[in-house]
Enzyme design. Structure first.
Site, PDB file in Angstrom:
ATOM      1  CG  PHE A   1      35.393  35.622  40.860  1.00 40.71           C
ATOM      2  CD1 PHE A   1      34.805  36.855  40.582  1.00 40.71           C
ATOM      3  CD2 PHE A   1      36.743  35.458  40.562  1.00 40.71           C
ATOM      4  CE1 PHE A   1      35.543  37.890  40.036  1.00 40.71           C
ATOM      5  CE2 PHE A   1      37.492  36.494  40.014  1.00 40.71           C
ATOM      6  CZ  PHE A   1      36.878  37.718  39.751  1.00 40.71           C
TER       7      PHE A   1
ATOM      8  CG  ASP B   1      37.539  28.861  37.834  1.00 40.33           C
ATOM      9  OD1 ASP B   1      38.773  28.762  38.001  1.00 40.33           O
ATOM     10  OD2 ASP B   1      36.941  29.953  37.822  1.00 40.33           O
TER      11      ASP B   1
ATOM     12  CE  LYS C   1      43.290  34.296  42.042  1.00 46.59           C
ATOM     13  NZ  LYS C   1      41.904  34.107  41.618  1.00 46.59           N
TER      14      LYS C   1
END
Ligand SMILES: *Cc1c(COP(=O)(O)O)cnc(C)c1O
Length: 418
Positions: A151, A236, A265
């Site tokens: 993702f 990532d 995040k």
């Protein structure tokens, strides 16, 4: 095209203290939300408008690294909000330069680009990798190898990179330039590398895909493979970074140096902030005019980002994350033994943990039951996994508390469903 007068909500600007029951139709219904409205938070706890408190082991999907309303973050935001919010990147931004220099000093990176979200950080990483080969005289090398279950975000390019068909449906042809292979299939990986390959892009721990960790020796193998073929290694670390696994970045456990890392995040602790970290070589194509973001790294965001780093880089903080994560992991392993018909596997690293559930217990149902019956907030993931993502500042007693609540939730499924 005339708009019916809104029946669901009164118009006007006066905020009502009690939200109406049910979600407002004014918000595009793109999320399967829980019908909960929180009013305030403190540490690992969230409080609804009615005053009911929830133990937050979701952390806004691994965003609230320092929990809710950390005094250091409040002070940083409050202080900056009285001086300067935004100037754009037409001018130098002091907080941005400071944050970049600190990230350079503490990681593999030599250069940092700031943006506002994880998807943008991944886009920036992809663009940097393509530009690297372009300015190296190999413009034909622009394809990126990615992995099933990955993702990387919801923009058109990152959707294509992630390859999740459910998310791609109805949005036209997926963006070209991504070659997806099965997670852990070494032969397929070697076979997928061509003269058009620019980079390999991978999450050190797949988050949304079901908390699947890439073993350290595989990350080292990927590094070697990239070196052998002249590819860039893009990690990532949007979910696994900023202390989540007990190191500042998860790849540090493997002892490797990537070329480019996408960050978001936790870096903003709840303030939207993302970053692309790169070595000097990997960033060589990113010259003036090649990329940009109006908001990226603005004074407010980077003031908070610097405060997050102040805390995470304090001596002992990451060691504390490691010891808390051992307590959590042991507890989750215990629950797996106790409820072995419900929990099939305990996955993850640090405070990015997951429980793989038996097929008769859908993850979404367990998340709902934990919230409704035990006021414990968890996050669903792919592969029928429930993510356990406490804030990094969680206390030992709160971990015990969460494990007790979780045991009761699992007990409910053991009795009623097996
Ligand atoms: C959340 C996430 C993203 C996307 O971040 P957004 O801020 O939602 O755009 C990308 N990659 C990983 C690994 C993530 O966990």
């Amino acid at each position: 095209m005339s708009k019916p007068s809104p029946a669901h909500r009164p118009t006007g600007t006066t905020a009502s203290p009690q939200p109406a029951p049910g979600p407002s139709p004014a918000v595009m219904p793109t999320y399967a939300r829980q019908d909960l409205v929180f009013e305030r938070g403190e540490g690992a706890w969230l409080y609804t408008v009615g005053g009911t408190r929830y133990l937050d082991f979701a952390s806004g999907v691994a965003v609230n690294a320092l929990g809710h309303c950390h005094p250091r973050l409040i002070a940083a935001l409050d202080d900056q909000s009285r001086k300067l919010w935004h100037t754009s990147n037409l001018y130098r931004v002091a907080g941005q330069e400071k944050l970049a220099e600190r990230l350079v000093a503490t990681t593999f990176a030599d250069r940092v680009f700031f943006c506002n979200s994880g998807a943008e950080a991944c886009e920036g990483a992809i663009k940097a990798a393509r530009r690297y080969h372009f300015v190296s005289g190999q413009p034909e090398r622009w394809r990126i190898i990615t992995f099933k279950g990955a993702f990387h975000g919801r923009t058109l390019a990152t959707l294509a990179a992630g390859g999740n068909e459910k998310y791609l449906e109805g949005f036209g042809h997926p963006a070209d330039g991504f070659d997806q292979i099965a997670f852990g299939d070494h032969a397929a990986l070697e076979a997928a590398i061509t003269s058009a390959t620019a980079a390999i892009m991978i999450e050190p721990v797949q988050g949304e895909g079901g908390v699947r960790s890439v073993p350290d020796q595989c990350l080292r193998g990927l590094r070697e493979l990239c070196d052998r073929h002249g590819l860039l290694l893009i990690l990532d670390e949007v979910q696994s970074g900023v202390g989540r696994t007990g190191r500042l970045f998860a790849h540090e456990w493997a002892g490797i140096e990537p070329d480019i890392v996408a960050v978001a995040k936790g870096i903003g602790g709840g303030f939207p902030l993302g970053a692309v970290l790169a070595t000097e070589a990997a960033a060589k194509g990113m010259t003036a005019g090649t990329h940009g973001s109006t908001f990226g790294g603005n004074p407010l965001a980077t003031a908070v980002g610097n405060a997050v780093l102040d805390v995470v880089l304090e001596p002992g903080f990451l060691e504390g994350v490691v010891s808390k994560s051992l307590q959590l992991k042991q507890g989750l392993e215990g629950l797996k033994d106790q409820f072995n018909g419900v929990v099939e596997d305990v996955r993850g690293r640090g405070l990015l943990m997951g429980l793989k559930l038996a097929p008769h217990v859908p993850a979404a149902e367990l998340v709902r039951a934990a919230s409704a019956n035990e006021h414990l907030l968890l996050v669903g993931a792919g592969d029928n996994v429930v993510r356990v993502l406490p804030p990094l500042v969680v206390e030992d007693a709160e971990i015990s508390d969460a494990l007790t609540r979780l045991a009761r939730v699992l007990g409910g499924f053991a009795k009623s469903k097996s």
